[in-house]
Design an enzyme around this catalytic site. Structure first.
Site, PDB file in Angstrom:
ATOM      1  N   ASP A   1       0.863  -1.174   0.000  1.00  0.00           N
ATOM      2  CA  ASP A   1       0.000   0.000   0.000  1.00  0.00           C
ATOM      3  C   ASP A   1       0.917   1.246   0.000  1.00  0.00           C
ATOM      4  O   ASP A   1       2.064   1.176   0.444  1.00  0.00           O
ATOM      5  CB  ASP A   1      -0.869  -0.067   1.262  1.00  0.00           C
TER       6      ASP A   1
ATOM      7  N   ASP B   1      -0.127   4.965   0.868  1.00  0.00           N
ATOM      8  CA  ASP B   1      -0.339   5.880   1.995  1.00  0.00           C
ATOM      9  C   ASP B   1      -0.372   5.117   3.315  1.00  0.00           C
ATOM     10  O   ASP B   1      -1.134   4.169   3.477  1.00  0.00           O
ATOM     11  CB  ASP B   1      -1.655   6.649   1.822  1.00  0.00           C
TER      12      ASP B   1
ATOM     13  N   ASP C   1      -2.011  -0.516   5.890  1.00  0.00           N
ATOM     14  CA  ASP C   1      -2.297  -0.003   7.237  1.00  0.00           C
ATOM     15  C   ASP C   1      -3.790   0.041   7.554  1.00  0.00           C
ATOM     16  O   ASP C   1      -4.166   0.359   8.675  1.00  0.00           O
ATOM     17  CB  ASP C   1      -1.696   1.399   7.413  1.00  0.00           C
TER      18      ASP C   1
END
Ligand SMILES: [Mg+2]
Length: 182
Positions: free
Chosen positions: A9, A11, A138
């Protein structure tokens, strides 16, 4: 460990979205962001509603995504995973205000990982459609219209600490991911 298809991922795993928001807020409004302790994945859920509009202005602004600082250790980790023989891809979802975000996500990858990594970017609004062995992300719960083929490894952030995760990764904690290099 054999060669894997690893999805990273962007961000919150490679680019420090939260630090970027804090800095941009300070710059734009000349005061610190009214954000206390972090409990929720989305920043707005930890902020009073009267600030939501201003928050949106911050991350929909030109230059916001291009200027995000990298997360400590993330660039080195991504390069090491690639050099270890894994097929590493960046799997990222643009925000709905895509106008600057889309192009600037590529700008960011070129700036910090290099031109060759532009071919490794996968932009999708639904990560369950993307094939992979491991997705390091996240976001505590990643849903979509398909049953995912990847295993979700949660990237450690203050706002997801209350979530139980089978695998929790932090670039600064070698025990959490470096065995992928063996
Ligand atoms: Mg993320």
């Amino acid at each position: 460990m054999g060669n894997k298809l690893i999805l990273l991922d962007q961000d919150g795993v490679l680019a420090d979205f939260e630090l970027g928001v804090r800095r941009s807020w300070q710059q734009k409004f000349n005061q610190p962001i009214p954000l206390g302790e972090r409990h929720h994945f989305y920043l707005r859920d930890d902020m009073p509603e009267k600030y939501h509009q201003a928050l949106h202005q911050v991350y929909a602004s030109r230059g916001f995504f291009a200027r995000l600082p990298p997360i400590d250790g993330a660039i080195e980790a991504a390069q090491q995973l690639l050099h270890a023989g894994h097929d590493v891809r960046i799997c990222t979802s643009p925000i709905m205000a895509y106008q600057y975000c889309m192009a600037e996500k590529f700008d960011w990858v070129r700036q910090y990982l290099g031109e060759a990594w532009l071919r490794r970017v996968i932009i999708t609004k639904d990560k369950t459609w993307v094939r992979g062995d491991i997705l390091i992300d996240d976001k505590p719960c990643i849903s979509g219209s398909l049953s995912p083929q990847w295993q979700h490894w949660l990237y450690d952030q203050p706002y997801n600490r209350s979530v139980a995760a089978r695998h929790r990764v932090c670039w600064r904690k070698p025990d959490s991911w470096r065995y992928l290099l063996d």
